[in-house]
Write a protein that holds these residues in place. Structure first.
Motif, short mmCIF file in Angstrom:
data_model
loop_
_atom_site.label_atom_id
_atom_site.label_comp_id
_atom_site.label_asym_id
_atom_site.label_seq_id
_atom_site.Cartn_x
_atom_site.Cartn_y
_atom_site.Cartn_z
N UNK A 196 7.79 -10.86 0.54
CA UNK A 196 6.84 -10.39 1.55
C UNK A 196 6.53 -8.91 1.33
N UNK A 197 5.28 -8.52 1.52
CA UNK A 197 4.87 -7.14 1.29
C UNK A 197 5.30 -6.26 2.46
N UNK A 198 6.00 -5.16 2.13
CA UNK A 198 6.48 -4.21 3.12
C UNK A 198 5.49 -3.07 3.34
N UNK A 199 4.90 -2.56 2.25
CA UNK A 199 3.97 -1.44 2.31
C UNK A 199 2.87 -1.61 1.28
N UNK A 200 1.73 -0.96 1.53
CA UNK A 200 0.63 -0.98 0.57
C UNK A 200 0.04 0.42 0.46
N UNK A 201 -0.50 0.73 -0.72
CA UNK A 201 -1.15 2.01 -0.98
C UNK A 201 -2.37 1.78 -1.89
N UNK A 202 -3.59 2.08 -1.41
CA UNK A 202 -3.99 2.71 -0.15
C UNK A 202 -3.69 1.80 1.05
N UNK B 47 -11.43 3.35 3.09
CA UNK B 47 -12.59 3.00 2.26
C UNK B 47 -12.39 3.53 0.85
N UNK B 48 -12.40 2.61 -0.11
CA UNK B 48 -12.24 2.96 -1.52
C UNK B 48 -13.27 2.19 -2.33
N UNK B 49 -13.48 2.60 -3.56
CA UNK B 49 -14.48 1.94 -4.37
C UNK B 49 -14.01 0.57 -4.84
N UNK B 50 -14.93 -0.31 -4.97
CA UNK B 50 -14.66 -1.68 -5.44
C UNK B 50 -13.93 -1.63 -6.78
N UNK B 51 -12.94 -2.50 -6.95
CA UNK B 51 -12.18 -2.53 -8.20
C UNK B 51 -10.88 -1.74 -8.15
N UNK B 52 -10.65 -1.04 -7.04
CA UNK B 52 -9.43 -0.25 -6.87
C UNK B 52 -8.19 -1.14 -6.93
N UNK B 53 -7.10 -0.64 -7.52
CA UNK B 53 -5.83 -1.37 -7.57
C UNK B 53 -4.97 -0.94 -6.38
N UNK B 54 -4.54 -1.93 -5.59
CA UNK B 54 -3.67 -1.66 -4.44
C UNK B 54 -2.22 -1.84 -4.87
N UNK B 55 -1.42 -0.81 -4.68
CA UNK B 55 0.00 -0.87 -5.04
C UNK B 55 0.81 -1.31 -3.82
N UNK B 56 1.80 -2.19 -4.07
CA UNK B 56 2.56 -2.74 -2.95
C UNK B 56 4.07 -2.67 -3.23
N UNK C 181 -12.12 -9.24 -2.11
CA UNK C 181 -12.84 -7.98 -1.94
C UNK C 181 -13.01 -7.23 -3.27
N UNK C 182 -12.57 -7.87 -4.35
CA UNK C 182 -12.74 -7.25 -5.66
C UNK C 182 -11.70 -6.20 -5.99
N UNK C 183 -10.56 -6.23 -5.31
CA UNK C 183 -9.48 -5.29 -5.60
C UNK C 183 -8.45 -5.94 -6.53
N UNK C 184 -7.66 -5.09 -7.19
CA UNK C 184 -6.53 -5.57 -7.97
C UNK C 184 -5.24 -5.34 -7.18
N UNK C 185 -4.12 -5.89 -7.65
CA UNK C 185 -2.84 -5.75 -6.97
C UNK C 185 -1.76 -5.44 -8.00
N UNK D 10 -18.31 1.22 -1.70
CA UNK D 10 -17.02 1.48 -1.06
C UNK D 10 -16.71 0.37 -0.07
N UNK D 11 -15.46 -0.11 -0.10
CA UNK D 11 -15.03 -1.23 0.73
C UNK D 11 -13.75 -0.85 1.46
N UNK D 12 -13.59 -1.31 2.69
CA UNK D 12 -12.37 -1.08 3.47
C UNK D 12 -11.26 -1.98 2.94
N UNK D 13 -10.11 -1.40 2.65
CA UNK D 13 -9.00 -2.18 2.11
C UNK D 13 -8.44 -3.13 3.18
#
Length: 240
Positions: free
Chosen positions: A76-82, A87-96, A57-61, A36-39
């Motif tokens: 420019x990024x306004x918001x991100x999720x998570x 803390x989420x598992x490595x490989x998680x996709x971050x939506x923006x 950090x091994x995340x996707x976007x 688990x890694x902090x986003x």
């Protein structure tokens, strides 16, 4: 024969169940083996820098949407999720959600319009009428727009304020306002200067766009109070 078939079926079922159970155990093991890694915080970063940041950090976007925003540059990024710090598992996709930037508006030409007409034009262009001041004019009818503080055709943000100057009609007796001589013949300006007792300073300039004797510039500008001036200046075209 039926008993033999039943035995084969039972054996195959047991093997299938064992394979399914083993496969699930392996997948669960693989999932839980990821740490688990902090986003990271990628809000207010441009898209290119955000991709670089999450990759470390091994995340996707993934882009989840776009919004118009007057105060944030496009891309420019306004918001991100998570959100950052979760803390989420490595490989998680971050939506923006990404900014499209401000909506660009072209200021309309309001010269010669009435106040009501100018207000409608500004509202249609998603602009706002600001301060309206009056001044005497010899070049425009009373209650029509003679000047605007943002020139027509200028690119501005949505809801920008445009201040206006409106004609208050002919000046009172004793006040002299500068006429508009642009694109008019020098003879007209000369006759006016003789009538008003004002010296007309003439400068000639070679031009291929205007006929000889046509005034292409003047100082002061039209409608300026020249009551106390002894002379005015005009530049006249001269064919090369």
């Amino acid at each position: 024969m039926a008993k033999k078939f039943l035995k084969v079926f039972i054996v195959l079922a047991v093997i299938g169940f064992a394979f399914y159970f083993a496969f699930n155990m392996i997948m669960i093991s693989l999932v839980h083996s990821k740490k688990e890694i902090s986003t990271p915080n990628i809000v207010e970063k441009n898209l290119y820098n955000a991709i670089e940041e999450v990759s470390k950090y091994g995340f996707g976007l993934k882009m989840d949407g776009e919004e118009t925003n007057q105060n944030v540059p496009a891309g420019t990024i306004l918001r991100q999720n998570p959100p950052a710090g979760m803390y989420v598992r490595e490989g998680k996709v971050i939506k923006v959600t990404i900014s499209r930037g401000g909506e660009i508006i072209y200021v309309p030409n309001l010269i010669g319009q009435s106040i009501r007409s100018a207000d409608i034009s500004l509202r249609t262009a998603t602009l706002v009428m600001g301060e309206v001041t009056k001044r005497y004019s010899v070049v425009a009818d009373k209650d029509t727009i003679v000047a605007q503080d943002i020139a027509a055709g200028t690119k501005v943000d949505k809801d920008s304020v445009v201040n206006l100057i409106v004609s208050d009609g002919q000046p009172p007796e004793g006040m002299i306002l500068m006429p508009d001589f642009i694109n008019k013949n020098l003879q007209e300006a000369t006759e006016w200067s003789l009538q008003m007792g004002i010296v007309l300073n003439i400068t000639k300039e070679e031009s291929s766009e205007f006929d000889s004797g046509i005034i292409i510039r003047q100082y002061p500008e039209p409608d300026r109070d020249i009551t106390d001036l002894k002379s005015v200046n005009v530049t006249v075209a001269e064919r090369s």
